[in-house]
Design an enzyme around this catalytic site. Sequence first.
Site, PDB file in Angstrom:
ATOM      1  N   ARG A  91      18.794  29.889 -24.521  1.00 33.77           N
ATOM      2  CA  ARG A  91      18.773  29.487 -23.105  1.00 33.77           C
ATOM      3  C   ARG A  91      20.166  29.092 -22.649  1.00 33.77           C
ATOM      4  O   ARG A  91      20.913  28.470 -23.409  1.00 33.77           O
ATOM      5  CB  ARG A  91      17.831  28.290 -22.906  1.00 33.77           C
ATOM      6  CG  ARG A  91      16.377  28.678 -22.862  1.00 33.77           C
ATOM      7  CD  ARG A  91      15.474  27.457 -22.834  1.00 33.77           C
ATOM      8  NE  ARG A  91      14.805  27.294 -24.106  1.00 33.77           N
ATOM      9  CZ  ARG A  91      14.133  26.206 -24.465  1.00 33.77           C
ATOM     10  NH1 ARG A  91      14.035  25.184 -23.651  1.00 33.77           N
ATOM     11  NH2 ARG A  91      13.546  26.140 -25.638  1.00 33.77           N
ATOM     12  N   GLU A 129       7.584  14.582 -34.548  1.00 27.31           N
ATOM     13  CA  GLU A 129       6.782  14.656 -33.319  1.00 27.31           C
ATOM     14  C   GLU A 129       5.286  14.557 -33.603  1.00 27.31           C
ATOM     15  O   GLU A 129       4.551  13.884 -32.881  1.00 27.31           O
ATOM     16  CB  GLU A 129       7.083  15.967 -32.579  1.00 27.31           C
ATOM     17  CG  GLU A 129       8.451  15.959 -31.930  1.00 27.31           C
ATOM     18  CD  GLU A 129       8.890  17.326 -31.448  1.00 27.31           C
ATOM     19  OE1 GLU A 129       9.136  18.205 -32.301  1.00 27.31           O
ATOM     20  OE2 GLU A 129       8.990  17.512 -30.235  1.00 27.31           O
ATOM     21  N   ARG A 172      -0.227  18.020 -28.345  1.00 27.63           N
ATOM     22  CA  ARG A 172       1.027  17.946 -27.601  1.00 27.63           C
ATOM     23  C   ARG A 172       0.841  18.821 -26.366  1.00 27.63           C
ATOM     24  O   ARG A 172       0.593  20.027 -26.499  1.00 27.63           O
ATOM     25  CB  ARG A 172       2.177  18.480 -28.447  1.00 27.63           C
ATOM     26  CG  ARG A 172       3.434  18.699 -27.655  1.00 27.63           C
ATOM     27  CD  ARG A 172       4.568  19.083 -28.565  1.00 27.63           C
ATOM     28  NE  ARG A 172       5.723  19.456 -27.791  1.00 27.63           N
ATOM     29  CZ  ARG A 172       6.307  20.654 -27.835  1.00 27.63           C
ATOM     30  NH1 ARG A 172       5.832  21.598 -28.618  1.00 27.63           N
ATOM     31  NH2 ARG A 172       7.367  20.902 -27.118  1.00 27.63           N
ATOM     32  N   HIS A 222      10.920  17.349 -24.410  1.00 28.89           N
ATOM     33  CA  HIS A 222      11.185  16.781 -25.752  1.00 28.89           C
ATOM     34  C   HIS A 222      10.880  15.284 -25.766  1.00 28.89           C
ATOM     35  O   HIS A 222      11.419  14.537 -26.600  1.00 28.89           O
ATOM     36  CB  HIS A 222      12.665  16.952 -26.177  1.00 28.89           C
ATOM     37  CG  HIS A 222      13.067  18.358 -26.493  1.00 28.89           C
ATOM     38  ND1 HIS A 222      14.327  18.819 -26.227  1.00 28.89           N
ATOM     39  CD2 HIS A 222      12.401  19.380 -27.071  1.00 28.89           C
ATOM     40  CE1 HIS A 222      14.426  20.088 -26.611  1.00 28.89           C
ATOM     41  NE2 HIS A 222      13.262  20.458 -27.131  1.00 28.89           N
ATOM     42  N   ASN A 268      -0.175  21.096 -32.221  1.00 27.26           N
ATOM     43  CA  ASN A 268       1.102  21.207 -31.533  1.00 27.26           C
ATOM     44  C   ASN A 268       1.329  22.690 -31.241  1.00 27.26           C
ATOM     45  O   ASN A 268       1.786  23.442 -32.095  1.00 27.26           O
ATOM     46  CB  ASN A 268       2.190  20.635 -32.461  1.00 27.26           C
ATOM     47  CG  ASN A 268       3.531  20.526 -31.791  1.00 27.26           C
ATOM     48  OD1 ASN A 268       3.789  21.182 -30.780  1.00 27.26           O
ATOM     49  ND2 ASN A 268       4.390  19.700 -32.351  1.00 27.26           N
TER      50      ASN A 268
END
Length: 407
Positions: free
Chosen positions: A248, A391, A99, A187, A7
């Site tokens: 962000r 994940e 990923r 996501h 990942n």
Amino acid sequence: MKILVLNAGSSSQKSCVYEITGDTLPEEPLKPLWEAKIDWTHHQGFAEIEVKTDTGKQLQEEIPADSRPQVIAHMLDTLWSGSTQIISQPSEIDVVGHRVVHGGQEYRKSVVITEDVKKAIARLATLAPAHNPANLEGIEAISQHLGSVTQVAAFDTAFHSHLPDAAAIYPGPYEWVEQGIRRYGFHGISHQYCAARAARILGQDLASLRLMTCHLGNGCSLAAIKNGRSIDTTMGFTPLDGLMMGTRSGAVDPGILIHLMRQSDYSVEKLDHVLNRASGLRGISDVSNDMRQIREAISQGNSRAQLAWDIYVHRLRSYMGAMLATLGGLDALVFTAGVGENNPDIRAAACEAFGFLELKLDPEKNAHQPVDVDIATPDSAVRVLVIHTEEDWEIACECWRVLKQSC
Ligand code: ADP
């Protein structure tokens, strides 16, 4: 089946190994046998590697970071040599899952990585410059050190790849559609895991549920999920759209960008930096991108930290309202990731706005570190779940599904 998951992020590379035995996927996520993390930002010229095994063996090393593939190779070595060894040779790994952040419009599900897939990931790097090249680096490192092992790409965009056009297409000129400028959403691996997990916790069929998953970490996004598919999401063409995040901005009036670009000292790089790194909680508060520090500053009377919190909550509620309208009703609301899992005040503030739906949070359950449980009152019209996102486990499951399908 031993599955290695890679990942890769822009600043770190996390990896783990799972072993799935039997003919069906286990109902509960398994614990990894081995976990490793490379921190590329540790200090100038050096990377830090941390490794731990399920038997409690640990390793921490700092090594020169001149060549990233060499650092990844060093991390892989710890799988079959030294104190953290869990296998005797590389060939014991059956499949490696990666990923991959951007799969564009081509990849709507996880796939075995071929030369064509690698070319596509490289081509899509223009859309994910901080991530897709790092993903390719991981894929190449595995080819070099584990030979011809099967590699699978699990795309962060795939779960959102069935968004209806009305949700996916930006209302700019139609040429944008032809140029691939559309909402991709991100996501996806986390939203997919949480949706399936929510159905399991509720004991209901995923296909019958209207879910809203709130992934609130450093990056934040919501997904509206109906019949097990994402039908709307807040991140867009890039992970900059939508909610206010740690650093962000989320969505802002595009006219602001035109205004700034007209100022002579504003370059594209500066705009990129401002919107991605110097905005959000950090930009407004000037305290931190970390929600814990924002709370701490608020308790000391810091008014800009309070403003950052207020904007974060306002935006979260308004996007939740948007997802709600797309879903046309809500069976369960799911909170996940660093803030979603650990911050009861954010959950309470978000839910408070939806009291008119007879959504009722149980304050006791909300306050006591809930993990994979329902925190709504018994008479609430909407279930509210806190789910620890997994994940890496979801990527391992995707590898298992891809291999079983190809058998
Ligand atoms: P990333 O998007 O980088 O994976 P995380 O999901 O770890 O980020 O989320 C980071 C955010 O989660 C930070 O704002 C941090 O304050 C918050 N967070 C993480 N752990 C906790 C905790 N135990 N209590 C409160 N907030 C937490």
